[in-house]
Motif scaffolding. Sequence first.
Motif, PDB file in Angstrom:
ATOM      1  N   ALA A  40       0.807  -1.219   0.000  1.00 41.86           N
ATOM      2  CA  ALA A  40       0.000   0.000   0.000  1.00 41.86           C
ATOM      3  C   ALA A  40       0.842   1.272   0.000  1.00 41.86           C
ATOM      4  CB  ALA A  40      -0.924  -0.001   1.214  1.00 41.86           C
ATOM      5  N   SER A  41       2.166   1.127  -0.001  1.00 42.18           N
ATOM      6  CA  SER A  41       3.028   2.297   0.155  1.00 42.18           C
ATOM      7  C   SER A  41       3.112   3.160  -1.091  1.00 42.18           C
ATOM      8  CB  SER A  41       4.441   1.853   0.551  1.00 42.18           C
ATOM      9  OG  SER A  41       5.082   1.179  -0.528  1.00 42.18           O
ATOM     10  N   GLY A  42       3.038   2.530  -2.253  1.00 42.05           N
ATOM     11  CA  GLY A  42       3.224   3.275  -3.491  1.00 42.05           C
ATOM     12  C   GLY A  42       4.676   3.488  -3.851  1.00 42.05           C
ATOM     13  N   TYR A  43       5.558   2.778  -3.196  1.00 45.27           N
ATOM     14  CA  TYR A  43       6.997   2.926  -3.439  1.00 45.27           C
ATOM     15  C   TYR A  43       7.354   2.392  -4.826  1.00 45.27           C
ATOM     16  CZ  TYR A  43      12.017   1.904  -3.079  1.00 45.27           C
ATOM     17  OH  TYR A  43      13.366   1.819  -3.296  1.00 45.27           O
ATOM     18  N   SER A  44       8.256   3.116  -5.502  1.00 44.38           N
ATOM     19  CA  SER A  44       8.734   2.692  -6.813  1.00 44.38           C
ATOM     20  C   SER A  44      10.249   2.605  -6.791  1.00 44.38           C
ATOM     21  CB  SER A  44       8.310   3.682  -7.900  1.00 44.38           C
ATOM     22  OG  SER A  44       8.948   3.393  -9.127  1.00 44.38           O
ATOM     23  N   ALA A  45      10.789   1.435  -7.096  1.00 43.41           N
ATOM     24  CA  ALA A  45      12.242   1.265  -7.146  1.00 43.41           C
ATOM     25  C   ALA A  45      12.863   2.094  -8.263  1.00 43.41           C
ATOM     26  CB  ALA A  45      12.584  -0.210  -7.346  1.00 43.41           C
ATOM     27  N   ALA A  46      12.069   2.493  -9.245  1.00 39.52           N
ATOM     28  CA  ALA A  46      12.575   3.311 -10.344  1.00 39.52           C
ATOM     29  C   ALA A  46      12.660   4.786  -9.960  1.00 39.52           C
ATOM     30  CB  ALA A  46      11.673   3.152 -11.573  1.00 39.52           C
ATOM     31  N   ALA A  47      11.973   5.166  -8.887  1.00 33.60           N
ATOM     32  CA  ALA A  47      12.024   6.540  -8.379  1.00 33.60           C
ATOM     33  C   ALA A  47      11.999   6.475  -6.854  1.00 33.60           C
ATOM     34  CB  ALA A  47      10.854   7.353  -8.925  1.00 33.60           C
ATOM     35  N   PRO A  48      13.049   5.927  -6.247  1.00 30.85           N
ATOM     36  CA  PRO A  48      13.003   5.573  -4.826  1.00 30.85           C
ATOM     37  C   PRO A  48      12.975   6.754  -3.870  1.00 30.85           C
ATOM     38  CG  PRO A  48      15.211   5.249  -5.691  1.00 30.85           C
ATOM     39  CD  PRO A  48      14.331   5.554  -6.861  1.00 30.85           C
ATOM     40  N   TYR A  49      13.297   7.954  -4.343  1.00 26.38           N
ATOM     41  CA  TYR A  49      13.339   9.097  -3.431  1.00 26.38           C
ATOM     42  C   TYR A  49      12.097   9.970  -3.527  1.00 26.38           C
ATOM     43  CZ  TYR A  49      18.230   7.642  -3.799  1.00 26.38           C
ATOM     44  OH  TYR A  49      19.385   6.906  -3.829  1.00 26.38           O
ATOM     45  N   VAL A  50      11.159   9.555  -4.352  1.00 20.72           N
ATOM     46  CA  VAL A  50       9.939  10.333  -4.567  1.00 20.72           C
ATOM     47  C   VAL A  50       8.865   9.886  -3.579  1.00 20.72           C
ATOM     48  CG1 VAL A  50       8.107  10.903  -6.205  1.00 20.72           C
ATOM     49  CG2 VAL A  50      10.481  10.683  -7.002  1.00 20.72           C
ATOM     50  N   GLY A  51       8.209  10.852  -2.959  1.00 24.32           N
ATOM     51  CA  GLY A  51       7.082  10.552  -2.091  1.00 24.32           C
ATOM     52  C   GLY A  51       7.465   9.928  -0.763  1.00 24.32           C
ATOM     53  N   ARG A  52       8.660  10.210  -0.296  1.00 28.38           N
ATOM     54  CA  ARG A  52       9.128   9.606   0.953  1.00 28.38           C
ATOM     55  C   ARG A  52       8.784  10.464   2.163  1.00 28.38           C
ATOM     56  NH1 ARG A  52      13.006   5.596  -0.133  1.00 28.38           N
ATOM     57  NH2 ARG A  52      12.809   5.025   2.071  1.00 28.38           N
ATOM     58  N   ASP A  53       8.881   9.860   3.327  1.00 24.54           N
ATOM     59  CA  ASP A  53       8.775  10.544   4.609  1.00 24.54           C
ATOM     60  C   ASP A  53       9.598  11.832   4.551  1.00 24.54           C
ATOM     61  OD1 ASP A  53       9.352  11.377   7.257  1.00 24.54           O
ATOM     62  OD2 ASP A  53       9.437   9.333   8.024  1.00 24.54           O
ATOM     63  N   PRO A  54       9.020  12.995   4.891  1.00 28.92           N
ATOM     64  CA  PRO A  54       9.774  14.258   4.806  1.00 28.92           C
ATOM     65  C   PRO A  54      11.069  14.268   5.606  1.00 28.92           C
ATOM     66  CG  PRO A  54       7.432  14.703   5.090  1.00 28.92           C
ATOM     67  CD  PRO A  54       7.602  13.213   5.258  1.00 28.92           C
ATOM     68  N   ARG A  55      11.165  13.440   6.643  1.00 23.84           N
ATOM     69  CA  ARG A  55      12.405  13.393   7.423  1.00 23.84           C
ATOM     70  C   ARG A  55      13.582  12.916   6.575  1.00 23.84           C
ATOM     71  NH1 ARG A  55       9.857  10.077  12.451  1.00 23.84           N
ATOM     72  NH2 ARG A  55       9.027   8.982  10.616  1.00 23.84           N
ATOM     73  N   PHE A  56      13.306  12.120   5.557  1.00 27.53           N
ATOM     74  CA  PHE A  56      14.370  11.594   4.703  1.00 27.53           C
ATOM     75  C   PHE A  56      15.174  12.735   4.080  1.00 27.53           C
ATOM     76  CE2 PHE A  56      15.317  10.230   0.198  1.00 27.53           C
ATOM     77  CZ  PHE A  56      16.501   9.577   0.513  1.00 27.53           C
ATOM     78  N   ALA A  57      14.487  13.691   3.476  1.00 26.50           N
ATOM     79  CA  ALA A  57      15.172  14.809   2.819  1.00 26.50           C
ATOM     80  C   ALA A  57      15.767  15.781   3.824  1.00 26.50           C
ATOM     81  CB  ALA A  57      14.203  15.546   1.901  1.00 26.50           C
ATOM     82  N   LYS A  58      15.243  15.782   5.040  1.00 28.87           N
ATOM     83  CA  LYS A  58      15.797  16.656   6.084  1.00 28.87           C
ATOM     84  C   LYS A  58      17.074  16.087   6.683  1.00 28.87           C
ATOM     85  CE  LYS A  58      11.484  18.856   7.657  1.00 28.87           C
ATOM     86  NZ  LYS A  58      10.518  18.337   6.707  1.00 28.87           N
ATOM     87  N   TYR A  59      17.219  14.765   6.672  1.00 27.36           N
ATOM     88  CA  TYR A  59      18.318  14.111   7.378  1.00 27.36           C
ATOM     89  C   TYR A  59      19.419  13.586   6.463  1.00 27.36           C
ATOM     90  CZ  TYR A  59      15.271  14.027  11.525  1.00 27.36           C
ATOM     91  OH  TYR A  59      14.473  14.371  12.585  1.00 27.36           O
ATOM     92  N   ILE A  60      19.103  13.378   5.176  1.00 22.87           N
ATOM     93  CA  ILE A  60      20.053  12.711   4.282  1.00 22.87           C
ATOM     94  C   ILE A  60      20.130  13.454   2.947  1.00 22.87           C
ATOM     95  CG2 ILE A  60      20.484  10.595   2.962  1.00 22.87           C
ATOM     96  CD1 ILE A  60      19.350   9.023   5.302  1.00 22.87           C
ATOM     97  N   ILE A  61      21.346  13.657   2.462  1.00 19.48           N
ATOM     98  CA  ILE A  61      21.568  14.209   1.123  1.00 19.48           C
ATOM     99  C   ILE A  61      21.736  13.032   0.166  1.00 19.48           C
ATOM    100  CG2 ILE A  61      23.110  15.574  -0.329  1.00 19.48           C
ATOM    101  CD1 ILE A  61      23.916  17.141   2.205  1.00 19.48           C
ATOM    102  N   TYR A  62      20.874  12.956  -0.819  1.00 18.77           N
ATOM    103  CA  TYR A  62      20.854  11.842  -1.772  1.00 18.77           C
ATOM    104  C   TYR A  62      21.122  12.376  -3.180  1.00 18.77           C
ATOM    105  CZ  TYR A  62      16.162  13.782  -2.286  1.00 18.77           C
ATOM    106  OH  TYR A  62      15.106  14.651  -2.465  1.00 18.77           O
TER     107      TYR A  62
END
Length: 602
Positions: A374-396
């Motif tokens: 149910a997550s909607g996760y896509s391995a082809a676009a793994p950084y899209v639509g993630r928990d906002p903490r991800f972009a706050k804590y990690i530079i990808y």
Amino acid sequence: MKKIIFLGLAVLLFAGCKKVLNPEPEDLKSLDQMYTDVNFAQGFLVTAYRNIPGYYDNSEYATDDAVTNQQNNTNANLRAYTELATGAWSSQNNPASVWNQSYEAMQYLNLFLENSNKVKWASDPEAARLFNLRMRGEAYGLRGLFMYYLLRNHGGIASNGQLLGVPIVTKYQDINAPFNLPRASFDACVKQIYKDLDSAEVNLPLEYNDISNNAQIPDRFKKYTGNFDTYNRVMGQYGRQLFNGLIAKVIRTRTSLLAASPAFQNAANPATWADAANNAAAIINYKGGVNALPATGVTYYANASEIDNLASGNNPSEIIWRENIVTNDATQENQHFPPTLNGANTTGAGYMNPSQNLVDAFPMANGYPIDNAASGYSAAAPYVGRDPRFAKYIIYNGATAGVSNTVIRTGSASGSDDGINARPGFSTRTGYYMKKRLRMDVNRNSVGANGKTHYNPRMRYTEMYLAYAEAANEAYGPTGAGTQGYSAYDVIKAIRKRALGLSADPYLEEVKGDQGKMRELIRNERRLELSFESFRFWDLRRWKVDLTKLNETVRGMDVNGTVYTPLNNVETRAYQNYMYFGPIPNSEILKYNMLLQNANWK
């Protein structure tokens, strides 16, 4: 405190005599001088404060959350946790040891406690009594703090099969003292910590704040003074960032959470999860309840206006205790910025490389784990639509960072120093750089280089909310409220609402009926919220996770264009099944035959 004279303290500490050598009386002080020299007397406390372990110890390098690009650095301290994790951890090589610094600090504290009643703290008798009361409270609290660290880092199952703590030392040890002491039981150490914290709380205000009239003097201090100006002089805002009653409650919570954890569950240890929940609840209730979780806590390290306007020893709303603020500072950025943001630094950059393991732990913005259908996760676009903490804590790869919003390209074919292994000692090994702890408004390029105001935390409210959630789930189940009126579910809902901004959290609703699933969710939230804050190394051990988890290989991701290539073997781990407990230093074992080593350590 800056004027305190430290010369001679070390001599006092080990000499065990009232009179010290007198060739240079202006440098070497006798113990008697402590009674009339307030600065000298305070120096014993200040030295203990200076021995408190740092909050950011970078032990993440030895977990599944990160590696460092400094593994070949000639500075042994920079590669210490890498060596620990990859097979070199021993009782002779232990960067996680706090043994010497803790017992050294407790020697100063014990000497202080045995003599503070003789010190003339002030000419005003009321102020003098209050000063003595407060500083004795600080000393008891700090002794409890150091005992907690000793218990966490060195307690465990000894070679005789018993659950042991560390030697309990509550008296100053002069040269005639019996140093060959056995380890006390784990439970006895816990009780000693609580005893010291009880003494601290009796002597200290919860927080150091000025009051405006005599009626506001807390009842327990009225027998010492009826004058609010005198109270403010000792217990008011000038004492901020010294040990206080609220800090004592945090240490009590940390201790009870440790004691209740699976690694220490033992017939000889009566600690309960309910005790830990109630201790954490005392802090949550003081803060204002479940819904008082500070809104800005997720980015406590980068809230520029909040940090830049700190004054009068105040704390941001998320912080219970912190170190002093440092202005025009770029220490963290110099060490951890990607190379392209660190033009002014020629000695290194990008030290902390978050793992793909940690990246995968961030759910999607809808709250579902990425492996949930149910997550909607896509391995082809793994950084899209993630928990906002991800972009706050990690530079990808593809993220922007720095004052100029520079696009960071981490792929091995990027042609940039930011690319994987492009420049050893500077570039990432995993395809990620740490963003948490850093201020993006710091400029380290040669033109216009600047620093910003920083502080290092020591205790955060979020940690206490997470402690309650963990303990309450174990004690009462996900939705059981115990005696507090709120549950683990309620607290995790508040934490995830703050992080994800969800008005509804369907995944949380799914797991709230299953204690095991809630346990995994709580542990994951703790992993994310406290990432890069030096908790995970010890959390994995107190939870006694399966050895395969302790040895989970660190993974990365090489991104070039739209091609995502997993890096499945960035760094392996080599922990053995006895490494849930840290060792006693081998040097101590060799000196004292009554001191038992933890099982199987060499």
